[in-house]
Design a protein around this motif. Sequence first.
Motif, PDB file in Angstrom:
ATOM      1  N   SER A 143     -31.381 -20.810 -57.994  1.00 29.81           N
ATOM      2  CA  SER A 143     -29.848 -20.669 -56.862  1.00 29.81           C
ATOM      3  C   SER A 143     -29.115 -19.679 -58.122  1.00 29.81           C
ATOM      4  O   SER A 143     -29.135 -20.218 -59.079  1.00 29.81           O
ATOM      5  N   GLN A 144     -28.453 -18.895 -56.910  1.00 33.55           N
ATOM      6  CA  GLN A 144     -27.797 -17.839 -57.882  1.00 33.55           C
ATOM      7  C   GLN A 144     -26.405 -17.953 -56.975  1.00 33.55           C
ATOM      8  O   GLN A 144     -26.454 -18.043 -55.869  1.00 33.55           O
ATOM      9  N   TYR A 153     -26.610 -18.846 -62.591  1.00 39.70           N
ATOM     10  CA  TYR A 153     -28.309 -19.173 -62.332  1.00 39.70           C
ATOM     11  C   TYR A 153     -28.120 -20.832 -62.239  1.00 39.70           C
ATOM     12  O   TYR A 153     -27.349 -21.163 -62.832  1.00 39.70           O
ATOM     13  N   PRO A 194     -31.540 -26.734 -58.128  1.00 36.33           N
ATOM     14  CA  PRO A 194     -31.056 -27.350 -57.213  1.00 36.33           C
ATOM     15  C   PRO A 194     -30.528 -28.659 -57.965  1.00 36.33           C
ATOM     16  O   PRO A 194     -31.295 -29.379 -58.701  1.00 36.33           O
ATOM     17  N   ARG A 198     -32.799 -27.419 -48.829  1.00 32.64           N
ATOM     18  CA  ARG A 198     -32.667 -26.685 -49.751  1.00 32.64           C
ATOM     19  C   ARG A 198     -33.242 -25.744 -49.403  1.00 32.64           C
ATOM     20  O   ARG A 198     -34.257 -24.585 -49.239  1.00 32.64           O
ATOM     21  N   PRO A 230     -36.043 -21.493 -47.627  1.00 35.73           N
ATOM     22  CA  PRO A 230     -34.887 -21.412 -48.791  1.00 35.73           C
ATOM     23  C   PRO A 230     -33.850 -21.381 -47.885  1.00 35.73           C
ATOM     24  O   PRO A 230     -33.038 -21.164 -47.120  1.00 35.73           O
ATOM     25  N   LEU A 282     -29.218 -21.331 -48.043  1.00 38.55           N
ATOM     26  CA  LEU A 282     -28.443 -21.528 -48.527  1.00 38.55           C
ATOM     27  C   LEU A 282     -27.320 -22.274 -48.309  1.00 38.55           C
ATOM     28  O   LEU A 282     -27.119 -22.397 -46.976  1.00 38.55           O
ATOM     29  N   THR A 283     -26.527 -23.250 -49.506  1.00 31.71           N
ATOM     30  CA  THR A 283     -25.843 -23.778 -49.311  1.00 31.71           C
ATOM     31  C   THR A 283     -24.508 -23.306 -49.475  1.00 31.71           C
ATOM     32  O   THR A 283     -24.707 -22.048 -49.670  1.00 31.71           O
ATOM     33  N   ASP A 311     -24.578 -20.731 -52.286  1.00 32.81           N
ATOM     34  CA  ASP A 311     -25.265 -20.441 -52.667  1.00 32.81           C
ATOM     35  C   ASP A 311     -24.988 -18.531 -52.160  1.00 32.81           C
ATOM     36  O   ASP A 311     -24.715 -19.111 -51.314  1.00 32.81           O
ATOM     37  N   SER A 365     -28.002 -16.629 -53.594  1.00 35.26           N
ATOM     38  CA  SER A 365     -29.073 -16.655 -53.459  1.00 35.26           C
ATOM     39  C   SER A 365     -29.805 -18.312 -53.717  1.00 35.26           C
ATOM     40  O   SER A 365     -29.521 -18.803 -54.499  1.00 35.26           O
ATOM     41  N   LEU A 366     -30.841 -17.819 -53.419  1.00 34.95           N
ATOM     42  CA  LEU A 366     -31.802 -19.712 -53.903  1.00 34.95           C
ATOM     43  C   LEU A 366     -33.499 -19.229 -53.965  1.00 34.95           C
ATOM     44  O   LEU A 366     -34.868 -18.541 -52.512  1.00 34.95           O
ATOM     45  N   GLU A 367     -33.798 -18.169 -54.495  1.00 34.66           N
ATOM     46  CA  GLU A 367     -35.081 -17.725 -55.010  1.00 34.66           C
ATOM     47  C   GLU A 367     -35.938 -18.343 -55.941  1.00 34.66           C
ATOM     48  O   GLU A 367     -35.322 -19.358 -56.671  1.00 34.66           O
TER      49      GLU A 367
END
Lengths: 240, 240
Positions: free
Chosen positions: B32-33, B41, B44, B65, B134, B136-137, B140, B142-144
């Motif tokens: 996650s960013q 970064y 999770p 996530r 993915p 996002l919470t 976040d 991004s979540l990559e």
Amino acid sequence: MEVLNGKNYINQIAIDCVVFGYEDGQLKILISQLKYKGDFYALPNGFIFQEENTDAAAHRILQERTGLKDIYLEEFKVFGKADRNNKAFLDKLIELNYADTAFEQTHNPMYEWLSKRFISIGYYALVNIKAVEPQLTEIDKSLEWYNIHELPPMIMDGNEIAQAALKTLQRDIDEKLNVFNLLPEKFTMKEVQDIYESVFERAFVRTNFQKKILDLNVLERLEKKFTGAKNKAPYLYKLK
Amino acid sequence: MEVLNGKNYINQIAIDCVVFGYEDGQLKILISQLKYKGDFYALPNGFIFQEENTDAAAHRILQERTGLKDIYLEEFKVFGKADRNNKAFLDKLIELNYADTAFEQTHNPMYEWLSKRFISIGYYALVNIKAVEPQLTEIDKSLEWYNIHELPPMIMDGNEIAQAALKTLQRDIDEKLNVFNLLPEKFTMKEVQDIYESVFERAFVRTNFQKKILDLNVLERLEKKFTGAKNKAPYLYKLK
DNA sequence: ACAAAAGTGTTATCTTTACACCCATGT
DNA sequence: ACATGGGTGTAAAGATAACACTTTTGT
């Protein structure tokens, strides 16, 4: 931040230790019998100070009980079931020991602290049993070695933790070459084999076992060991 | 018992997850960013409810996530250094994001809670990357997926945790036969080999690899997979 | 026909296992 | 001399590695 005996421990986390030793051809672990009425057996355990590495906590807990400073230790598993707490044990203990004194459970801070749900970090240790002088802490009646395959029923999930430690040892023993931590500086091949046979609960062919261990190339052959037995004297070995 | 966002979490314990997936011939993990200024970064992660098994907590964190309910998960290591806390990260985050609002660190309960020393339980997960969407919470950006061998620098000891997870996977992969969790129901032998080569960072001889995997006797050969490539079509396999 | 990648088979090498044999020790 | 356990060697069986060869696919 809570307090037990004036100590600044992290809440709801414990450490449980499965201390392996080898004696009389048997693989054993160190178990405490608590000095309370009722046959309470427990693994050496303790808590983690706020400013202490978890590994350091495990070392401290074991040093208190074995007197040994440099112990071979491996963290092997977390025991984290939601219903994992000391309540059943504590209530039984109070019932058997403080029945007449009307023990105040609900507002006793020690009871409150100890009866919470606890997550335990399991460590296993390999020690030279001869170097250990079991030290009783204030809650121990005895601290003794039990054959890993004949353990008394312990409080909480002590037996499950011990079995998981043994299983981990099976997985680690060839990879980490850590058996030798169970032996004194000088040892015979038969002693190594005894340990393997206890760990895996099966026999190994003597001649092939010897070859396998020597082929690891980590042992140095020393003088022979004359025991007075009427047979060929075995060699002693030590780690290179 | 403390509170974060009104939730009843255990204090000072976290869970960090290394989620492995396989895509485009590469082994990747989910990172996650964070949606704050500064390139933060993170793996999770999350916390454990008072009345929740640790394994269940890990599943919940990952379900949030990935949307996936049944995830292959293994607890692999505890990260418990005494100086393991979010302070450096939080202070940097506040400096970059709340400099003008005079953020009250010392009496902000969230800051107090999060900046404590934390012990983290490391889990690794193996997922079919195609099945993941993915999610996002609230924290976040991004979540990559990132190639396991080209990870961005993460907050705390995220990179160390990821490396330890990979090392554990190397140890487990042949024993637990868990590779197949990284693949869809039907897959080719080349895909299995790609994963092995990423995990061990070395090449395997194609023909011998095929034999080794088939000799495990856990795969069923299905129809061929015609990709339009101008070469022999490989068979598809699925778990028996 | 050809290039590219997949599948099969063969041989050599290394490891593991089983076991025969000899050796040292104290009675 | 002999019973007992320790050490060495060897051959068979099994697992792993290297690689040649054949097959299938689309252009």
